[in-house]
Design an enzyme around this catalytic site. Structure first.
Site, PDB file in Angstrom:
ATOM      1  N   ASP A 190      39.343  32.402  53.531  1.00 43.22           N
ATOM      2  CA  ASP A 190      38.724  33.569  54.159  1.00 43.22           C
ATOM      3  C   ASP A 190      37.218  33.375  54.353  1.00 43.22           C
ATOM      4  OD1 ASP A 190      40.789  35.191  54.747  1.00 43.22           O
ATOM      5  OD2 ASP A 190      40.413  36.701  53.229  1.00 43.22           O
ATOM      6  N   ASP A 235      45.925  42.869  41.946  1.00 38.72           N
ATOM      7  CA  ASP A 235      46.783  42.274  40.919  1.00 38.72           C
ATOM      8  C   ASP A 235      47.357  43.327  39.985  1.00 38.72           C
ATOM      9  OD1 ASP A 235      44.298  42.895  39.934  1.00 38.72           O
ATOM     10  OD2 ASP A 235      43.827  40.873  39.235  1.00 38.72           O
ATOM     11  N   ASP A 243      38.597  28.565  41.584  1.00 39.11           N
ATOM     12  CA  ASP A 243      37.972  27.822  40.488  1.00 39.11           C
ATOM     13  C   ASP A 243      38.969  27.446  39.392  1.00 39.11           C
ATOM     14  OD1 ASP A 243      38.153  30.616  39.997  1.00 39.11           O
ATOM     15  OD2 ASP A 243      36.867  30.399  38.249  1.00 39.11           O
TER      16      ASP A 243
END
Length: 704
Positions: A270, A423, A331
C-alpha cells in the site's frame, strides 16, 4: 595463598605467625587480603610483642586508609557519571526548547482538535494549582494551618477571611465529591488488580501442570512425504512504505519450510512512495526467478488501510484453492519451521479458527523505551493471551504471526474497515460465531519495537481508541449472540450459564475492564485525584493505594520478563505517564472524537535488517541462488538520496500535555510538604520527573 594487600605473600602459619586473619574487601580489584595475626595482635600478646605489634597496628591503619580512599574514588566516579548524565539530559532538554518543535505540529491529515482541548484543560488545572500553592504557602507562613476552625475566624484581615472561606468551601463542597470519586477509582483499581492477580495465578497453574496445545498429529517431515500431506496455505504480507524492513521479511517468508506448490505469498503493498514500491516489486521479482510462488499487489487508493488491503487480497479468485491464510506484518521474520509448528494444530479440530504465535523482539535492549515495552508485551503474551487461550479459547488476534482458517474468516464476515483494530474486530466476530482460538507460547516470531516515543505514542493511541470504537459497534451483537449458548444438550442449564459467563467475559473483562476502566482509573487516580487531594486534604487517598498495591502489580507484570527487574520503578512510573495518551485515545474512540479513525503506520528502524539479511543471502547463495540476491547496493543508493533524507528527517519534540502534567504533579508534591505526607510527596516527585522526561522526549531514540 592469596596475595597480600602490600604486594607480597602473606606469612604462613607457624613460626610465631599465628592464625591469619582474613579481611574481605569490597574493591573489585582486591577482593581478599590476609593479614597475619602478629600484625594485628596487641603488643603484650603472645602472637607478637612489643614493637612488632605497633608495626602491625600501623599497617592495619594504612589498610583502612586505602580502603577509604578506594571507596571515595568509587563514589567520586559515580558522582562524575551522574553529573555527566545530568549535563547530557540538560543539553538535550535545551535543544528541545530551542528547536521549538512540539506535538502541536500536526502530521498531514492529523486532527489535533481533541488534543488541543485536552491540553487546555490540563493547563487550566496547572494555573489553579500554582495559585493555590501560593495561597497555601502564605497561610503556612502565618501558621493558619494549625488553626483550622476557631483560631482562624478570630484573625482580622481580608486575606484571612478569604482563606477561611476557602477552607469552609473545600470542606463542605469540594471534599465530599472528590472523596466519592476517589473511592470509586479505588474500587475500580482493586477490581483491576484482582483481575491481574487471577491472570497471574492462571499462568502459574499452566506452568505447574504443563498445559499447552498439542496437535493431534504432526505433519510428516520426512523427505518421502508428498505434497498432498500438506494443506494449501496462503501467506499475506501487508505493508505500507516499509522501506527499512521489507527485504528481511520477504526473505524470511520465502524461506518457510513448506512445499512450494502448497503455499502462495501475497506481498500486499500500500506504499504511496514510488521508490519504495519499486524496491519491493524488484525484491518480489527476484524471488519469483528462484521459483518461489510469490505475487506483488499494489493498491493506488488505500481505502480501509490494512483491513481494506487484506479484504482486497481475499477477493482474488485463486483464494478458494487455499484452506489457511497466514498474516505477517512487514517487520516480522518467521522461523523456517513456523508453518510446521502451527498448521498441524488445525488437524482434527474443525472448530479451531485461529492459531496465534507470540512475538519476540530483536531490539528489546536498544533503549529504555524498548525495555519497558518488552515488559508490557511479555506480560501480554505470557499471561493474558496464554491464560485466555487455555481456559476460554478466546483472545484478541494480534494482527500478525497468526494462522486463520479461511472458512472461519468467511463465516465471520471477512475483514471490515469500520475500526482501526481490524484484528480485534475479526476475532470478536469469529468468537461470536463459535470459533475457538489457540495460543502457542512456545512458537515465536521476531519483530521490532518502536524505538522513538513519537512512534510508540501513535501506536498506543490506535491500540486504545480502536477497541472503544469496536465496543460501540458490537455491544448489541454480543448481547443478542446465540452461538455462545449453542452447546451440546448435556446439563443444558449449566451450559447455558457457561454461555452467559462467556458474554460477561467479553463485555466486562475484555472490553470494559481491560480497555476502558484501566486507562480511565490510571489517569484519573494518579494524575488528577492524587494532586487534587494535596490541595483538598480533607479528601484522603490511602498510602497503600499510592504505593503498595501499584508496586505489587508492577512486580506481577514484570515476572514474565525477569531480566527487567532493575527497571521496575521506571516501568511503574512510565505506565502512569502513558495513561495520558491511553485515556485520550479511549475517550476519542468511545465518543468518535478527534483522531479516533486516524491510522498511522508504526515507523520501523530496520534494526535487524543487516545481519539477518546478509546471513539469509549467504545461505541461499550457497544452495541454489546464483544472481538473485537482494540488491543491497540499490537500497543503499536509494537511502542515500538527499531528497528522501530531507523529506523524512526525524526530530525529537516537546509533548505539551506531558510537560504540563509534570509541572502540575511537581506543584502538588510541593504542596504535600506542607501537610507532611511522605509517601505522597515521593510518588508525586518521581511521577512528575517521569512526566518531565517524557514531555521533553528524553526517553527512546534521540535524534541529534
Amino acid at each position: 595463598m592469596a596475595p597480600s594487600w602490600w604486594g607480597r605473600e602473606a606469612r604462613p602459619n607457624g613460626g610465631g605467625g599465628g592464625t591469619p586473619v582474613v579481611v574481605k574487601m569490597e574493591n573489585p580489584n582486591w577482593s581478599i587480603s590476609e593479614v597475619a595475626a602478629s600484625e594485628v595482635a596487641p603488643p603484650d600478646s603472645p602472637a607478637g610483642g612489643g614493637r612488632g605489634g605497633k608495626a602491625g597496628r600501623g599497617k592495619n591503619a594504612r589498610q583502612i586508609t586505602w580502603v577509604l580512599l578506594l571507596r571515595a574514588h568509587r563514589a567520586a566516579g559515580r558522582l562524575t557519571g551522574a553529573a555527566s548524565a545530568a549535563l547530557a539530559v540538560a543539553a538535550a532538554a535545551r535543544r528541545r526548547v530551542a528547536a521549538g518543535r512540539t506535538d502541536s505540529d500536526a502530521a498531514p491529515g492529523e486532527n489535533t482538535a481533541l488534543r488541543t482541548r485536552f491540553y487546555g484543560c490540563i493547563r487550566v488545572f496547572l494555573v489553579l494549582s500554582l495559585l493555590l500553592l501560593a495561597v497555601e504557602v502564605a497561610a503556612y507562613l502565618q501558621g493558619w494551618h494549625l488553626e483550622v476552625d476557631v483560631g482562624l475566624l478570630a484573625v482580622d484581615g481580608l486575606f484571612a477571611a478569604a482563606y477561611a472561606a476557602w477552607m469552609r468551601a473545600r470542606l463542605d463542597y469540594l471534599a465530599p465529591p472528590l472523596q466519592f470519586l476517589t473511592n470509586a477509582c479505588v474500587v475500580l483499581f482493586l477490581i483491576q488488580s484482582v483481575d491481574r492477580l487471577v491472570l497471574c495465578l492462571g499462568c502459574f497453574w499452566i506452568r505447574l501442570k504443563g498445559i499447552k496445545p498439542v496437535p493431534l498429529a504432526a505433519e510428516k517431515e520426512d523427505v518421502e512425504a508428498g505434497a498432498e500431506e500438506f494443506p494449501m496455505v496462503l501467506v499475506q504480507m501487508p505493508m505500507c512504505n516499509e522501506r527499512e524492513v521489507y527485504q528481511q521479511s520477504i526473505g524470511a517468508v520465502c524461506s518457510l519450510d513448506w512445499p512450494r506448490s502448497n503455499f502462495l505469498i501475497q506481498v500486499l503493498d500500500d506504499s504511496d512512495d514510488a521508490a519504495t514500491s519499486a524496491l519491493i516489486k524488484e525484491e518480489v521479482e527476484k524471488w519469483q526467478r528462484e521459483g518461489v510462488r510469490i505475487i506483488y499487489r499494489h493498491r493506488v487508493i488505500r481505502d480501509g488501510y490494512k483491513a481494506g488491503n487484506l479484504k482486497s487480497a481475499m477477493n482474488c479468485s485463486y483464494v478458494k484453492d487455499y484452506e489457511f491464510v497466514v498474516i505477517f506484518d512487514a517487520d516480522f521474520q518467521p522461523q523456517p519451521d513456523f508453518l510446521k509448528r502451527t498448521v498441524p494444530h488445525f488437524k482434527g479440530k474443525d472448530d479451531v479458527g485461529l492459531v496465534q504465535a507470540r512475538w519476540s523482539f530483536v531490539n528489546k535492549d536498544e533503549n529504555l523505551l524498548t525495555r519497558l515495552q518488552n515488559v508490557n508485551l511479555c506480560f501480554h503474551f505470557e499471561v493474558e493471551q496464554q491464560v485466555n487461550g487455555a481456559f476460554l479459547n478466546f483472545f484478541g488476534f494480534n494482527g500478525t504471526a497468526g494462522v486463520w482458517r479461511i472458512k472461519a474468516l468467511e463465516d465471520s464476515g471477512g475483514w471490515m474497515e469500520r475500526t482501526t483494530v481490524e484484528d480485534m474486530d475479526i476475532a470478536v466476530r469469529a468468537h461470536l460465531k463459535g470459533w475457538k482460538f489457540l495460543f502457542l507460547n512456545d512458537v515465536e516470531c521476531q519483530c521490532e519495537l518502536p524505538e522513538s516515543y513519537e512512534a510508540y505514542r501513535k501506536q498506543q493511541h490506535r491500540w486504545h481508541s480502536g477497541p472503544m470504537q469496536l465496543f460501540r459497534l458490537c455491544f448489541v451483537d454480543i448481547i443478542k449472540s446465540k452461538a455462545l449458548d449453542n452447546w451440546p444438550d448435556v446439563a443444558a442449564y449449566f451450559l447455558l450459564q457457561i454461555g452467559f459467563w462467556k458474554k460477561f467475559n467479553l463485555i466486562f473483562l475484555f472490553f470494559l475492564l481491560r480497555k476502558l476502566i484501566l486507562p480511565f482509573y490510571s489517569f484519573t487516580l494518579f494524575c488528577v485525584i492524587l494532586p487534587m487531594t494535596m490541595f483538598v486534604p480533607e479528601a484522603e487517598l490511602p498510602a497503600w493505594v499510592v504505593c503498595y498495591i501499584p508496586a505489587t502489580m508492577s512486580i506481577l507484570n514484570i515476572l514474565p520478563a525477569p531480566k527487567s527487574f532493575p527497571f521496575i520503578v521506571p516501568y511503574l512510573l512510565f505506565e502512569n505517564t502513558m495513561s495520558v495518551t491511553k485515556f485520550n485515545a479511549m475517550i476519542s474512540g468511545l465518543f468518535q472524537l478527534g483522531s479516533a479513525y486516524e491510522w498511522v503506520v508504526t515507523k520501523k528502524s530496520g534494526r535487524s535488517s543487516e545481519g539477518d539479511l546478509v546471513a539469509l543471502v549467504e545461505k541461499h547463495s550457497k544452495q541454489q541462488r546464483v544472481g538473485s540476491a537482494p540488491n543491497l547496493d540499490s537500497l543503499t543508493k536509494e537511502e542515500s538520496n538527499p531528497k528522501k533524507d530531507s523529506k523524512k528527517k526525524k526530530h525529537n519534540r516537546i509533548y505539551r500535555k506531558e510537560l504540563a502534567l509534570s509541572f502540575l504533579l511537581l506543584t502538588a508534591a510541593a504542596r504535600s510538604l506542607l501537610s507532611a505526607q511522605g509517601i505522597h510527596f515521593y510518588f508525586l516527585l518521581f511521577q512528575g520527573v517521569s512526566f518531565l522526561v517524557v514531555g521533553l522526549d528524553l526517553i527512546g531514540e534521540q535524534v541529534e
